[in-house]
Motif scaffolding. Structure first.
Motif, PDB file in Angstrom:
ATOM      1  N   LEU A 103      30.592  43.993  32.857  1.00  0.00           N
ATOM      2  CA  LEU A 103      31.224  43.692  33.788  1.00  0.00           C
ATOM      3  C   LEU A 103      32.185  44.923  33.938  1.00  0.00           C
ATOM      4  O   LEU A 103      33.450  45.711  33.440  1.00  0.00           O
ATOM      5  CB  LEU A 103      31.988  42.406  33.866  1.00  0.00           C
ATOM      6  N   ASN A 104      32.148  45.237  35.203  1.00  0.00           N
ATOM      7  CA  ASN A 104      32.978  46.589  35.970  1.00  0.00           C
ATOM      8  C   ASN A 104      35.108  45.405  35.883  1.00  0.00           C
ATOM      9  O   ASN A 104      34.781  44.489  36.728  1.00  0.00           O
ATOM     10  CB  ASN A 104      32.891  46.652  37.542  1.00  0.00           C
ATOM     11  N   PRO A 105      35.976  45.427  35.261  1.00  0.00           N
ATOM     12  CA  PRO A 105      37.022  45.279  34.871  1.00  0.00           C
ATOM     13  C   PRO A 105      37.855  44.733  35.581  1.00  0.00           C
ATOM     14  O   PRO A 105      38.458  44.037  36.829  1.00  0.00           O
ATOM     15  CB  PRO A 105      37.788  45.901  34.031  1.00  0.00           C
ATOM     16  N   ARG A 106      37.636  45.655  37.775  1.00  0.00           N
ATOM     17  CA  ARG A 106      37.959  45.774  39.073  1.00  0.00           C
ATOM     18  C   ARG A 106      37.740  44.324  39.223  1.00  0.00           C
ATOM     19  O   ARG A 106      37.803  44.486  40.951  1.00  0.00           O
ATOM     20  CB  ARG A 106      38.066  47.115  39.341  1.00  0.00           C
ATOM     21  N   VAL A 107      36.338  43.627  39.820  1.00  0.00           N
ATOM     22  CA  VAL A 107      35.539  43.089  39.423  1.00  0.00           C
ATOM     23  C   VAL A 107      35.599  42.063  39.100  1.00  0.00           C
ATOM     24  O   VAL A 107      36.712  40.805  39.516  1.00  0.00           O
ATOM     25  CB  VAL A 107      34.430  43.386  40.696  1.00  0.00           C
ATOM     26  N   SER A 131      49.816  34.533  41.704  1.00  0.00           N
ATOM     27  CA  SER A 131      49.627  35.734  42.084  1.00  0.00           C
ATOM     28  C   SER A 131      48.444  36.932  41.319  1.00  0.00           C
ATOM     29  O   SER A 131      47.563  37.699  41.964  1.00  0.00           O
ATOM     30  CB  SER A 131      51.153  36.478  41.647  1.00  0.00           C
ATOM     31  N   HIS A 132      47.475  35.287  40.596  1.00  0.00           N
ATOM     32  CA  HIS A 132      46.416  36.141  39.877  1.00  0.00           C
ATOM     33  C   HIS A 132      45.282  35.497  40.557  1.00  0.00           C
ATOM     34  O   HIS A 132      44.028  36.307  39.616  1.00  0.00           O
ATOM     35  CB  HIS A 132      46.449  35.621  38.407  1.00  0.00           C
ATOM     36  N   LEU A 133      45.205  35.159  41.796  1.00  0.00           N
ATOM     37  CA  LEU A 133      44.067  34.584  41.673  1.00  0.00           C
ATOM     38  C   LEU A 133      43.457  35.523  42.770  1.00  0.00           C
ATOM     39  O   LEU A 133      43.978  36.839  43.100  1.00  0.00           O
ATOM     40  CB  LEU A 133      44.370  33.119  43.411  1.00  0.00           C
ATOM     41  N   PRO A 134      41.555  35.456  42.698  1.00  0.00           N
ATOM     42  CA  PRO A 134      41.136  36.481  43.235  1.00  0.00           C
ATOM     43  C   PRO A 134      41.460  36.586  44.891  1.00  0.00           C
ATOM     44  O   PRO A 134      41.407  36.265  45.690  1.00  0.00           O
ATOM     45  CB  PRO A 134      39.640  36.297  42.830  1.00  0.00           C
ATOM     46  N   ALA A 135      40.868  38.284  45.690  1.00  0.00           N
ATOM     47  CA  ALA A 135      40.802  38.823  46.867  1.00  0.00           C
ATOM     48  C   ALA A 135      39.290  38.442  47.342  1.00  0.00           C
ATOM     49  O   ALA A 135      38.481  37.992  46.223  1.00  0.00           O
ATOM     50  CB  ALA A 135      41.541  39.736  46.986  1.00  0.00           C
ATOM     51  N   GLY A 137      36.142  39.010  46.855  1.00  0.00           N
ATOM     52  CA  GLY A 137      34.702  40.325  46.251  1.00  0.00           C
ATOM     53  C   GLY A 137      35.293  40.223  44.653  1.00  0.00           C
ATOM     54  O   GLY A 137      35.210  40.730  43.799  1.00  0.00           O
ATOM     55  N   GLU A 138      36.645  39.411  43.754  1.00  0.00           N
ATOM     56  CA  GLU A 138      36.327  39.424  42.713  1.00  0.00           C
ATOM     57  C   GLU A 138      36.491  37.993  41.396  1.00  0.00           C
ATOM     58  O   GLU A 138      36.079  36.660  42.368  1.00  0.00           O
ATOM     59  CB  GLU A 138      38.406  39.461  43.031  1.00  0.00           C
ATOM     60  N   ILE A 139      36.614  37.989  40.821  1.00  0.00           N
ATOM     61  CA  ILE A 139      36.078  37.325  39.681  1.00  0.00           C
ATOM     62  C   ILE A 139      37.209  37.561  38.799  1.00  0.00           C
ATOM     63  O   ILE A 139      37.126  37.909  37.876  1.00  0.00           O
ATOM     64  CB  ILE A 139      34.444  37.103  38.745  1.00  0.00           C
ATOM     65  N   VAL A 140      37.806  36.143  38.635  1.00  0.00           N
ATOM     66  CA  VAL A 140      39.821  35.425  37.834  1.00  0.00           C
ATOM     67  C   VAL A 140      38.957  34.675  36.902  1.00  0.00           C
ATOM     68  O   VAL A 140      38.459  33.185  36.910  1.00  0.00           O
ATOM     69  CB  VAL A 140      40.452  35.521  38.494  1.00  0.00           C
ATOM     70  N   LEU A 141      39.070  35.051  35.482  1.00  0.00           N
ATOM     71  CA  LEU A 141      38.831  34.092  34.096  1.00  0.00           C
ATOM     72  C   LEU A 141      40.364  34.108  33.732  1.00  0.00           C
ATOM     73  O   LEU A 141      40.476  34.549  33.044  1.00  0.00           O
ATOM     74  CB  LEU A 141      38.005  34.810  33.603  1.00  0.00           C
ATOM     75  N   ILE A 183      37.554  29.574  47.606  1.00  0.00           N
ATOM     76  CA  ILE A 183      37.760  29.925  46.454  1.00  0.00           C
ATOM     77  C   ILE A 183      36.563  29.146  45.815  1.00  0.00           C
ATOM     78  O   ILE A 183      37.241  28.042  45.275  1.00  0.00           O
ATOM     79  CB  ILE A 183      39.086  30.026  45.727  1.00  0.00           C
ATOM     80  N   GLN A 184      35.824  29.410  44.570  1.00  0.00           N
ATOM     81  CA  GLN A 184      35.052  29.028  43.905  1.00  0.00           C
ATOM     82  C   GLN A 184      36.003  28.235  42.740  1.00  0.00           C
ATOM     83  O   GLN A 184      35.683  29.416  41.795  1.00  0.00           O
ATOM     84  CB  GLN A 184      33.608  29.069  43.155  1.00  0.00           C
TER      85      GLN A 184
END
Length: 312
Positions: A103-107, A131-135, A137-141, A183-184
């Motif tokens: 995957l794209n690390p920007r996404v 501060s690490h939550l997504p905008a 079109g983003e996925i954060v693990l 946010i899901q």
């Protein structure tokens, strides 16, 4: 079943080989031209190799679906947070690696926060995670998350009883607030047995490439297995809410855990195929007055003498 010295040595040896073979096989697969031939179940191979082929075949299929999911997330502006919790050596890092691999690390990015510094310890507990939550079109693990307070901080005495109880009062509201904001939130607990963690720790001790994963805190967590079990049970019971339920991944079998987790994740998100316009490589522009600037003499050239020595 009690562990014998022979079974421990055999298990550690298999763990070391599995780790080395998998990393090598992943590299080799990058150069494979005919995947159908590679994954031909009728080829003359033993059952162990056949199982590995099936694993990689399914992993590649799921990673292809993750790429589709990524495109859908970008197009729709969906926001996803995935928490990975579990005991040390439960396999959280392994599944995170397989999810992000293509995957794209920007996404899709990973948040693995260190212990809070002196300033962060005076902040609202959830502040450094926000501060690490997504905008859109983003996925954060999150490789561990705000649930540190219910686990390691509780067991190791890094928080007092009042802070511990306040966490349980706050976290359901915090997560509902995330859900209301669009946010899901998906929460996974990776569950391993006592014997399996024991063997994985021994594997790390005897593998120079994995020894960095062991910290004094990890070793202490092994000693306090029962305290962690109690803390985990309380955490799951008090923070399992409809807006963000816990999903438990049986993780004694690493490969099965990875495939099950990724497959389950894909089923939780209502993604669809996204059509992409055909990509046409434009012709390079050429100008008569262009000439390539030679490399400055001060620049050091890399010779291939040492690289050649690495050929097999």
């Amino acid at each position: 079943m009690p562990l014998t010295n022979e079974s421990v040595i055999r298990r550690i040896h298999r763990e070391l080989l599995d780790h080395s073979d998998e990393e090598l096989e992943l590299e080799l697969l990058e150069d494979v031209r005919n995947l159908d031939e590679l994954f031909d179940e009728h080829a003359d191979v033993d059952e162990e190799k056949l199982a590995r082929r099936r694993y990689f075949s399914e992993l590649f299929r799921l990673q292809g679906e993750l790429v589709k999911l990524q495109s859908w997330v970008v197009k729709t502006g969906h926001k996803v947070v995935i928490l990975f919790e579990g005991r040390d050596a439960a396999g959280k890092g392994g599944v995170i690696k397989r999810i992000t691999q293509r995957l794209n690390p920007r996404v899709c990015r990973v948040a693995a926060l260190p212990a809070p510094n002196d300033r962060e310890q005076t902040q609202w507990y959830f502040q450094r995670y926000v501060s690490h939550l997504p905008a859109a079109g983003e996925i954060v693990l999150f490789d561990r998350s705000w649930y540190n307070r219910a686990g390691v901080e509780r067991v190791m005495g890094f928080c007092n009883d009042e802070q511990y109880e306040e966490f349980f009062r706050s976290v359901p509201e915090f997560e509902r607030m995330l859900a209301r904001s669009g946010i899901q939130l998906i929460k996974y607990w990776f569950s391993i047995s006592d014997d399996e963690q024991h063997l994985r720790f021994l594997s790390r001790i005897h593998d120079p490439l994995k020894q960095w994963k062991l910290s004094p805190m990890d070793l202490e967590s092994r000693r306090r297995w029962e305290a962690y079990t109690k803390a985990k049970e309380i955490m799951l019971e008090r923070t399992h809410i409809p807006e963000a339920p816990w999903w438990v991944v049986q993780a004694d079998d690493k490969k099965r855990a990875r495939l099950n987790c990724i497959s389950h994740l894909l089923n939780l998100i209502p993604y669809e195929d996204v059509e992409h316009p055909a990509v046409i490589l434009p012709a390079r522009q050429r100008h008569e007055d262009y000439s390539r600037t030679p490399t400055p003499q001060q620049g050091r050239r890399i010779t291939c003498s040492r690289l050649c020595a690495l050929r097999f």
